[in-house]
Design an enzyme around this catalytic site. Structure first.
Site, PDB file in Angstrom:
ATOM      1  CG  ASP A   9      44.826   5.506  -7.774  1.00  0.00           C
ATOM      2  OD1 ASP A   9      45.060   6.583  -7.215  1.00  0.00           O
ATOM      3  OD2 ASP A   9      45.056   5.295  -8.988  1.00  0.00           O
ATOM      4  CG  LEU A  10      39.960   9.703  -8.632  1.00  0.00           C
ATOM      5  CD1 LEU A  10      38.518   9.219  -8.453  1.00  0.00           C
ATOM      6  CD2 LEU A  10      40.060  11.183  -8.241  1.00  0.00           C
ATOM      7  CG  ASP A  11      43.527  10.755 -11.153  1.00  0.00           C
ATOM      8  OD1 ASP A  11      42.477  11.234 -11.591  1.00  0.00           O
ATOM      9  OD2 ASP A  11      44.249  11.340 -10.318  1.00  0.00           O
ATOM     10  CB  THR A  17      41.254  11.451 -14.655  1.00  0.00           C
ATOM     11  OG1 THR A  17      41.303  10.465 -13.637  1.00  0.00           O
ATOM     12  CG2 THR A  17      39.944  12.201 -14.601  1.00  0.00           C
ATOM     13  CE  LYS A  45      49.251   5.602 -16.357  1.00  0.00           C
ATOM     14  NZ  LYS A  45      48.844   4.309 -16.933  1.00  0.00           N
ATOM     15  CB  SER A 114      43.252   9.904  -4.882  1.00  0.00           C
ATOM     16  OG  SER A 114      43.739  10.718  -5.922  1.00  0.00           O
ATOM     17  CB  ALA A 115      48.665  11.174  -5.396  1.00  0.00           C
ATOM     18  CE  LYS A 145      48.205   6.613  -3.956  1.00  0.00           C
ATOM     19  NZ  LYS A 145      47.168   6.438  -5.004  1.00  0.00           N
ATOM     20  CD  GLU A 169      47.593   3.029  -6.778  1.00  0.00           C
ATOM     21  OE1 GLU A 169      47.811   3.179  -7.998  1.00  0.00           O
ATOM     22  OE2 GLU A 169      47.490   3.985  -6.006  1.00  0.00           O
ATOM     23  CG  ASP A 170      46.231   3.687 -12.440  1.00  0.00           C
ATOM     24  OD1 ASP A 170      46.412   4.128 -11.280  1.00  0.00           O
ATOM     25  OD2 ASP A 170      46.263   4.407 -13.456  1.00  0.00           O
TER      26      ASP A 170
END
Ligand code: BG6
Ligand code: MG
Length: 218
Positions: A9-11, A17, A45, A114-115, A145, A169-170
């Site tokens: 995942d990105l953020d 971010t 999130k 990422s979303a 997601k 994933e966070d």
């Protein structure tokens, strides 16, 4: 089981971010006349911008038309993009660059899942786009997601099976997506929020891939 790939995942996993998304939503909520807490933010999130707004409006018990929601999404994104204006590689979360290099040296395939529709922009700003063999972002999926689509497309494009792929994933919704897709999961954060993951760690600092392989139920 031999691991062949990792999807990130990105953020909140690669880059710091998640707090900017939170701040931007907070401003939207304040303007609408209610407080938007960190606890409420946890439920946003990982999900798309529009779905996030729908959820936020529920918290505030506010009704908006589709057109009004599109406009509010635009306002939120403008606030978010403003906060990225000074972003550079220092926003990469601790240990991430080293971990990616280690994966590359071990011939593990790497993808982003990422979303965010801003994912390419963020990767460009922090200068690590080339680390990802495959990038699936909010522009490349039809379902947000917790639907597993983003990760399944990532695995398909990497030509690996979910059972041999770790997803990092966070978010709770992101973990649901990865679990639904049959992936091995690592939660980035704390056990309280991410206890459903196969393994939870606060971040990548001082974490080696070999160590991860030894603690995951493979
Ligand atoms: C996810 C974030 O990565 O992307 C969410 O966790 C965000 O908070 C979503 O809403 C969509 O991002 P963007 O950049 O398209 O608004
Ligand atoms: Mg995230």
């Amino acid at each position: 089981m031999k691991i062949e790939a990792c999807i990130f995942d990105l953020d909140g996993v690669i880059v710091d971010t998640a707090r900017y998304h939170y701040k931007a939503w907070q401003k939207i909520a304040t303007d609408l006349g209610f407080d938007f807490t960190e606890e409420m933010n946890e439920t946003l999130k990982g999900i798309s911008r529009y779905d996030s707004l729908t959820q936020l409006l529920k918290f505030g018990q506010i009704q908006k038309s589709h057109e009004e929601k599109l406009e509010l999404c635009k306002v939120k994104n403008d606030i978010y993009l403003d906060s990225l204006s000074e972003m550079d590689e220092s926003a990469i979360l601790p240990g991430v660059t080293k971990f990616l290099t280690e994966l590359d040296n071990a011939n593990i395939k790497i993808a982003l899942g990422s979303a965010s529709k801003n994912a390419i922009k963020v990767l460009d700003l922090i200068g690590i786009k080339d680390s990802f063999g495959v990038i699936i972002d909010g522009n490349g999926v039809t379902k947000s997601k917790p639907d597993p689509e983003v990760f399944l497309i990532g695995a398909e494009r990497l030509k690996v099976s979910p059972q041999k792929t770790i997803v990092f994933e966070d978010s709770d919704k992101g973990l649901d997506a990865a679990i639904a897709g049959g992936f091995i999961t690592v939660g980035i954060g704390n056990d309280e929020n991410l206890g459903k993951a196969d393994y939870v760690m606060p971040g990548f600092e001082n974490v080696s891939f070999d160590h991860l392989l030894s603690v995951l139920p493979l």
